[in-house]
Design a protein around this motif. Structure first.
Motif, PDB file in Angstrom:
ATOM      1  N   SER A 255      35.370  31.914  42.008  1.00  0.00           N
ATOM      2  CA  SER A 255      36.804  31.947  41.740  1.00  0.00           C
ATOM      3  C   SER A 255      37.456  33.141  42.437  1.00  0.00           C
ATOM      4  O   SER A 255      36.791  34.115  42.799  1.00  0.00           O
ATOM      5  CB  SER A 255      37.053  32.045  40.230  1.00  0.00           C
ATOM      6  OG  SER A 255      36.635  33.323  39.744  1.00  0.00           O
ATOM      7  N   ASP A 256      38.776  33.064  42.601  1.00  0.00           N
ATOM      8  CA  ASP A 256      39.505  34.176  43.226  1.00  0.00           C
ATOM      9  C   ASP A 256      39.380  35.446  42.388  1.00  0.00           C
ATOM     10  O   ASP A 256      39.291  36.555  42.930  1.00  0.00           O
ATOM     11  CB  ASP A 256      40.977  33.811  43.398  1.00  0.00           C
ATOM     12  CG  ASP A 256      41.199  32.748  44.462  1.00  0.00           C
ATOM     13  OD1 ASP A 256      40.215  32.408  45.161  1.00  0.00           O
ATOM     14  OD2 ASP A 256      42.327  32.247  44.588  1.00  0.00           O
ATOM     15  N   LYS A 278      43.651  43.710  48.528  1.00  0.00           N
ATOM     16  CA  LYS A 278      44.277  43.207  47.303  1.00  0.00           C
ATOM     17  C   LYS A 278      45.796  43.189  47.439  1.00  0.00           C
ATOM     18  O   LYS A 278      46.463  42.219  47.058  1.00  0.00           O
ATOM     19  CB  LYS A 278      43.894  44.093  46.112  1.00  0.00           C
ATOM     20  CG  LYS A 278      42.623  43.701  45.405  1.00  0.00           C
ATOM     21  CD  LYS A 278      42.462  44.540  44.152  1.00  0.00           C
ATOM     22  CE  LYS A 278      41.208  44.158  43.399  1.00  0.00           C
ATOM     23  NZ  LYS A 278      41.031  44.963  42.163  1.00  0.00           N
ATOM     24  N   ALA A 279      46.330  44.275  47.987  1.00  0.00           N
ATOM     25  CA  ALA A 279      47.783  44.369  48.165  1.00  0.00           C
ATOM     26  C   ALA A 279      48.270  43.273  49.098  1.00  0.00           C
ATOM     27  O   ALA A 279      49.340  42.682  48.877  1.00  0.00           O
ATOM     28  CB  ALA A 279      48.153  45.753  48.707  1.00  0.00           C
ATOM     29  N   GLY A 280      47.474  42.982  50.134  1.00  0.00           N
ATOM     30  CA  GLY A 280      47.841  41.916  51.069  1.00  0.00           C
ATOM     31  C   GLY A 280      47.887  40.554  50.411  1.00  0.00           C
ATOM     32  O   GLY A 280      48.763  39.734  50.698  1.00  0.00           O
ATOM     33  N   VAL A 281      46.932  40.297  49.505  1.00  0.00           N
ATOM     34  CA  VAL A 281      46.918  39.022  48.771  1.00  0.00           C
ATOM     35  C   VAL A 281      48.123  38.947  47.841  1.00  0.00           C
ATOM     36  O   VAL A 281      48.790  37.910  47.725  1.00  0.00           O
ATOM     37  CB  VAL A 281      45.603  38.861  47.976  1.00  0.00           C
ATOM     38  CG1 VAL A 281      45.678  37.665  47.037  1.00  0.00           C
ATOM     39  CG2 VAL A 281      44.427  38.707  48.938  1.00  0.00           C
ATOM     40  N   GLU A 282      48.429  40.069  47.181  1.00  0.00           N
ATOM     41  CA  GLU A 282      49.542  40.085  46.222  1.00  0.00           C
ATOM     42  C   GLU A 282      50.896  39.899  46.890  1.00  0.00           C
ATOM     43  O   GLU A 282      51.788  39.244  46.338  1.00  0.00           O
ATOM     44  CB  GLU A 282      49.511  41.396  45.429  1.00  0.00           C
ATOM     45  CG  GLU A 282      48.361  41.460  44.434  1.00  0.00           C
ATOM     46  CD  GLU A 282      48.193  42.852  43.819  1.00  0.00           C
ATOM     47  OE1 GLU A 282      49.006  43.744  44.156  1.00  0.00           O
ATOM     48  OE2 GLU A 282      47.259  43.028  43.021  1.00  0.00           O
ATOM     49  N   ASP A 283      51.065  40.482  48.102  1.00  0.00           N
ATOM     50  CA  ASP A 283      52.372  40.320  48.765  1.00  0.00           C
ATOM     51  C   ASP A 283      52.439  39.085  49.664  1.00  0.00           C
ATOM     52  O   ASP A 283      53.449  38.828  50.320  1.00  0.00           O
ATOM     53  CB  ASP A 283      52.744  41.590  49.554  1.00  0.00           C
ATOM     54  CG  ASP A 283      51.825  41.861  50.760  1.00  0.00           C
ATOM     55  OD1 ASP A 283      51.190  40.922  51.275  1.00  0.00           O
ATOM     56  OD2 ASP A 283      51.752  43.024  51.194  1.00  0.00           O
ATOM     57  N   GLY A 284      51.352  38.319  49.712  1.00  0.00           N
ATOM     58  CA  GLY A 284      51.358  37.064  50.455  1.00  0.00           C
ATOM     59  C   GLY A 284      51.016  37.180  51.926  1.00  0.00           C
ATOM     60  O   GLY A 284      50.992  36.169  52.633  1.00  0.00           O
ATOM     61  N   SER A 285      50.721  38.380  52.404  1.00  0.00           N
ATOM     62  CA  SER A 285      50.396  38.535  53.827  1.00  0.00           C
ATOM     63  C   SER A 285      48.955  38.133  54.126  1.00  0.00           C
ATOM     64  O   SER A 285      48.593  37.912  55.287  1.00  0.00           O
ATOM     65  CB  SER A 285      50.636  39.982  54.274  1.00  0.00           C
ATOM     66  OG  SER A 285      49.823  40.885  53.535  1.00  0.00           O
ATOM     67  N   LYS A 290      41.015  33.249  53.030  1.00  0.00           N
ATOM     68  CA  LYS A 290      40.593  34.048  54.189  1.00  0.00           C
ATOM     69  C   LYS A 290      39.837  35.298  53.720  1.00  0.00           C
ATOM     70  O   LYS A 290      38.825  35.688  54.319  1.00  0.00           O
ATOM     71  CB  LYS A 290      41.826  34.457  55.002  1.00  0.00           C
ATOM     72  CG  LYS A 290      41.537  35.448  56.138  1.00  0.00           C
ATOM     73  CD  LYS A 290      40.644  34.837  57.209  1.00  0.00           C
ATOM     74  CE  LYS A 290      40.565  35.700  58.461  1.00  0.00           C
ATOM     75  NZ  LYS A 290      39.952  37.012  58.241  1.00  0.00           N
ATOM     76  N   VAL A 291      40.315  35.901  52.651  1.00  0.00           N
ATOM     77  CA  VAL A 291      39.662  37.105  52.103  1.00  0.00           C
ATOM     78  C   VAL A 291      38.266  36.760  51.596  1.00  0.00           C
ATOM     79  O   VAL A 291      37.312  37.513  51.797  1.00  0.00           O
ATOM     80  CB  VAL A 291      40.523  37.715  50.969  1.00  0.00           C
ATOM     81  CG1 VAL A 291      39.797  38.865  50.294  1.00  0.00           C
ATOM     82  CG2 VAL A 291      41.864  38.186  51.527  1.00  0.00           C
ATOM     83  N   LYS A 292      38.149  35.598  50.963  1.00  0.00           N
ATOM     84  CA  LYS A 292      36.845  35.157  50.452  1.00  0.00           C
ATOM     85  C   LYS A 292      35.904  34.809  51.598  1.00  0.00           C
ATOM     86  O   LYS A 292      34.698  35.086  51.538  1.00  0.00           O
ATOM     87  CB  LYS A 292      37.029  33.955  49.520  1.00  0.00           C
ATOM     88  CG  LYS A 292      35.879  33.754  48.535  1.00  0.00           C
ATOM     89  CD  LYS A 292      36.118  32.547  47.643  1.00  0.00           C
ATOM     90  CE  LYS A 292      37.337  32.720  46.782  1.00  0.00           C
ATOM     91  NZ  LYS A 292      37.567  31.557  45.892  1.00  0.00           N
ATOM     92  N   GLU A 293      36.436  34.214  52.649  1.00  0.00           N
ATOM     93  CA  GLU A 293      35.624  33.914  53.840  1.00  0.00           C
ATOM     94  C   GLU A 293      35.078  35.194  54.465  1.00  0.00           C
ATOM     95  O   GLU A 293      33.929  35.242  54.900  1.00  0.00           O
ATOM     96  CB  GLU A 293      36.459  33.152  54.871  1.00  0.00           C
ATOM     97  CG  GLU A 293      36.681  31.689  54.541  1.00  0.00           C
ATOM     98  CD  GLU A 293      37.518  30.999  55.605  1.00  0.00           C
ATOM     99  OE1 GLU A 293      38.123  31.704  56.447  1.00  0.00           O
ATOM    100  OE2 GLU A 293      37.571  29.754  55.590  1.00  0.00           O
TER     101      GLU A 293
END
Length: 399
Positions: A255-256, A278-285, A290-293
């Motif tokens: 899971s995420d 984490k900040a990139g995931v939260e702001d949508g950038s 992709k982070v999990k990959e």
């Protein structure tokens, strides 16, 4: 520099006892080049390690960066007793031949993470066997039964009228005696090992070796289900020796929310780098997939190679993103007609025919990319590609 080292060492920890001692050891290394020892014990009860075990190995590797000599202890003697931690009954005794085989397997796997030049692999039979009867009796005088029964799992079994063997009482004493013999400065283990880890401090005092080890405890890593601890018996594990495609696919299946825990406990990325992600995931950038990959590629590359990780990603994209069939399929041959559930079990795609029938009912089984609905289906002569879920494939020839 000391604070940065402490931050890395404290990363992801559940509890530290005697943090001042760890800081003093780090200071001695960074200012005077003095080395120190960090011990972690592993009983070779199974031939392979999974990512849950590597949480400790990563922490050991961090200590190696900051001057530690790792005492990688293989409990070939204590494995004959079996660690009673968390067990509701006495464990079955392992055969010496199995212990020896598993121990050799451990030695091969750990150096994918640890620096061999800063690691001493030790076997506790080397000092426990020579103890003899008198030494063992002396060891038992250092702790009393009342305090042993304070341990949570022993207390539950005692109150529940469940048998506790004397050897199980001796196990924590032997683990503690390892620290006496090795004169360890620090011992690390999981949170479920707290009683045994503290025994090392107690026995170092009792035997007056001139030091008391600090204790660092790591949390237990959850398995693929995100609930229970990673365990081969529960089937929610990622094995160190899993094939690249399997390892990559399993990591992408978490899971995420669990992904961040894996980043903290398993990734080589710094805490600052993880916070930026984490900040990139939260702001949508950044997209969570992709982070999990990236995490899956990092871990797969660690235990295989960069090339293998890249190939695993390409194969995953081919099979899952484009719904294609993997390039290399294991092939099986049968005499027909033959029941589909039996084929799935014989191909090791299902643990049982009952589970195969349940998966067919739930639409998780495909033949040549078409869902199967008939749980009584008989495969006639021909060639088929069977699929269970997203990751299990086999090529079947029925004669």
């Amino acid at each position: 520099m000391i604070q940065e080292a402490l931050q890395e060492i404290q990363r992801g920890t559940a509890e530290i006892i005697d943090n001042e001692r760890i800081e003093k050891l780090l200071k001695g290394y960074l200012e005077e080049g003095k080395t120190y020892t960090v011990k972690a014990g592993f009983d070779p009860t199974a031939p392979d390690l999974h990512l849950g075990h590597t949480v400790l190995l990563h922490k050991l590797a961090t200590f190696q960066k900051f001057g530690a000599k790792v005492q990688f202890l293989i409990g070939d003697f204590t494995a004959q007793i079996g660690d009673p931690t968390g067990k509701s009954e006495t464990r079955k005794k392992l055969l010496p031949a199995d212990i020896a085989k598993n121990a050799e397997s451990y030695k091969e796997q750990v150096f994918k993470i640890l620096d061999p030049e800063k690691t001493e692999v030790v076997f506790n039979s080397e000092w426990i066997n020579p103890l003899g009867a008198s030494g063992m009796l002396e060891l038992t005088t250092t702790f009393n039964v009342a305090r042993m029964l304070e341990r949570d799992d022993f207390e539950k079994r005692y109150k529940g009228g469940v048998s506790i063997s004397i050897s199980e009482f001796i196990y924590p004493l032997l683990q503690g005696y390892d620290s006496v013999h090795l004169k360890s400065d620090i011992e690390i283990g999981g949170t479920d090992q707290k009683f045994n880890l503290l025994m090392g401090r107690h026995l170092q005092r009792s035997y007056e070796i001139g030091k008391e080890q600090a204790v660092l405890m790591m949390p237990i890593l959850e398995g693929l289900d995100g609930v229970q601890k990673m365990s081969k018996s529960l089937g929610n594990y990622i094995g160190v020796e899993d094939e690249p495609n399997d390892m990559f696919g399993k990591i992408l299946s978490i899971s995420d929310a669990l992904m961040w825990r894996y980043y903290e406990l398993l990734s080589d990325k710094t805490l600052k780098e993880i916070e930026a992600i984490k900040a990139g995931v939260e702001d949508g950038s950044l997209h969570p997939k992709k982070v999990k990959e990236d995490l899956a590629q990092e871990i797969t590359a660690r235990f295989h190679s960069d090339e293998a990780a890249q190939a695993a990603k390409a194969e995953f994209d081919k099979v899952h993103a484009k719904s294609q069939i993997p390039t290399d399929l294991e092939e099986f041959a049968f005499e027909g007609p033959i029941w589909i559930a039996k084929v799935l079990h014989e191909c090791k795609m299902e643990p049982s025919t009952s589970q195969a029938r349940r998966d067919i009912k739930q639409g998780a089984v495909k033949i040549d990319q078409q869902k199967v609905s008939d749980e009584q289906l008989q495969l006639e002569s021909g060639e088929y590609v069977l699929q269970v879920g997203k990751r299990k494939f086999a090529r079947v020839k029925v004669r």
